[in-house]
Design an enzyme around this catalytic site. Structure first.
Site, PDB file in Angstrom:
ATOM      1  N   ASP A  41      51.262 -58.394  22.463  1.00  0.00           N
ATOM      2  CA  ASP A  41      51.022 -56.968  22.732  1.00  0.00           C
ATOM      3  C   ASP A  41      50.556 -56.213  21.482  1.00  0.00           C
ATOM      4  OD1 ASP A  41      51.927 -57.331  25.349  1.00  0.00           O
ATOM      5  OD2 ASP A  41      54.006 -56.945  24.767  1.00  0.00           O
TER       6      ASP A  41
ATOM      7  N   LYS B  79      54.576 -49.738  25.693  1.00  0.00           N
ATOM      8  CA  LYS B  79      53.518 -49.875  26.720  1.00  0.00           C
ATOM      9  C   LYS B  79      54.156 -50.345  28.014  1.00  0.00           C
ATOM     10  CE  LYS B  79      53.949 -54.441  26.916  1.00  0.00           C
ATOM     11  NZ  LYS B  79      54.225 -55.294  28.053  1.00  0.00           N
TER      12      LYS B  79
END
Ligand code: C5P
Length: 302
Positions: free
Chosen positions: A154, A18
């Protein structure tokens, strides 16, 4: 006891990275963790995980020690024991009651380590998402989500199905957003890493002062504005919109990062640091070669 069906004995999982499209620190929990507001976006760059899963032993019980995990990875910086969040993800599943015996996990590591691209969280998230169907029905989404957050801030985003989401809290309170799927971006990867705990610890009082959330619709408008600007001949107007509150702290921890950020600024293109660094990304192709030792990797939003 539930047996693992033959088709899941060998599993290949994709673990996408990401980037953070902007990141704000909005306060601090009493636990010491920082509260943030960010937009996560999945990108095409991914680790590949190959799992060989043994059925549970006869004396299998609900415990992390009910199976052994062997990790194989050519990347020498990747820990092969409990320090690896993929290892801890398998233990979490066993602890929650998934009948998983011994596992041999080969990691084809493509995401830079300590780069702010969610590399270790991505592997853990892929395992949780890929094997969650083995959990007993009484394990709630909330139980799994809480365990996932414990593996890394995350992980909740990366184990979800959305490609783009507004995140706050530690990053676990997620709202889906319109993704930029297919749009190109360029990762700038330096040869050093920025350790996340050190970057958060280097924030000063002003940088970690409480602030109100801007909210999902603010970020959606910002993304739309960037999209419009990128279509214009002067995309530099969006320069600075992708602000990351961790940048100053990351520069204090890794002063060498200055070379990279000076270079990115000099391109006059929209750029930002991802997460706590050390990788930056540009939304337009750089016109100059990267600083010595750094790599440019073209990729796209997933
Ligand atoms: O979640 P992750 O494993 O990347 O976090 C590493 C460390 O960074 C945490 O142990 C904590 O010290 C710090 N951190 C923080 N606030 C966050 C995320 C991480 O203080 N929201």
């Amino acid at each position: 006891m539930a047996q693992i069906k033959p088709f899941i004995r060998h599993l290949r999982l994709l673990a996408p990275a990401k980037i953070n499209l902007g990141l704000r620190i909005v306060g601090r929990e009493s636990s010491g963790f920082h509260c943030l507001e960010t937009v996560f976006h999945r990108i095409a760059l991914a680790d590949i995980l190959y799992l060989e899963i043994q059925p549970p032993q006869k004396n299998w019980h609900k415990s992390p020690s009910s199976g052994h995990t062997t990790i194989i990875c050519e990347n020498t910086e990747t820990p092969l024991d409990e320090r690896n969040s993929a290892h801890r993800a398998l233990n979490l599943l066993r602890q929650l009651g998934a009948p998983i015996g011994d596992v041999r996990l080969r990691i084809d590591k493509r995401i830079p380590i300590g780069g702010g691209l969610g590399g270790s969280s991505a592997d853990a998230a892929a395992i949780l998402a890929g094997l969650r169907h083995l959990l007993p029905a009484q394990v709630s989404r909330a139980d799994l989500a809480q365990g996932a957050l414990g593996l890394g801030a995350d992980v909740p985003f990366l184990m979800g199905e959305q490609a783009c989401a507004h995140g706050h809290g530690r990053g676990e309170r997620l709202t889906s957003m319109r993704p930029w799927s297919g749009r190109p971006l360029w990762l700038i990867i330096p040869p050093w890493s920025c350790p996340t705990p050190q970057v958060f610890a280097a924030l000063n009082d002003a940088e970690r002062a409480p602030r109100s959330l801007l909210g999902c619709s603010f970020w959606q408008r910002l993304m739309d504005e960037i999209t419009l600007n990128l279509r214009r001949p002067t995309p530099a107007k969006t320069h600075g919109l992708l602000h990351n509150d961790l940048l100053s702290a990351a520069l204090r921890v890794s002063p060498a990062l200055n070379i990279l950020t000076d270079w990115a600024r000099a391109q006059g293109l929209p750029w930002a640091l991802s997460g706590s660094g050390s990788c930056c990304y540009l939304l337009e192709a750089p016109s100059k070669p990267p600083p010595l030792g750094c790599r440019v990797m073209p990729t796209h939003f997933a």
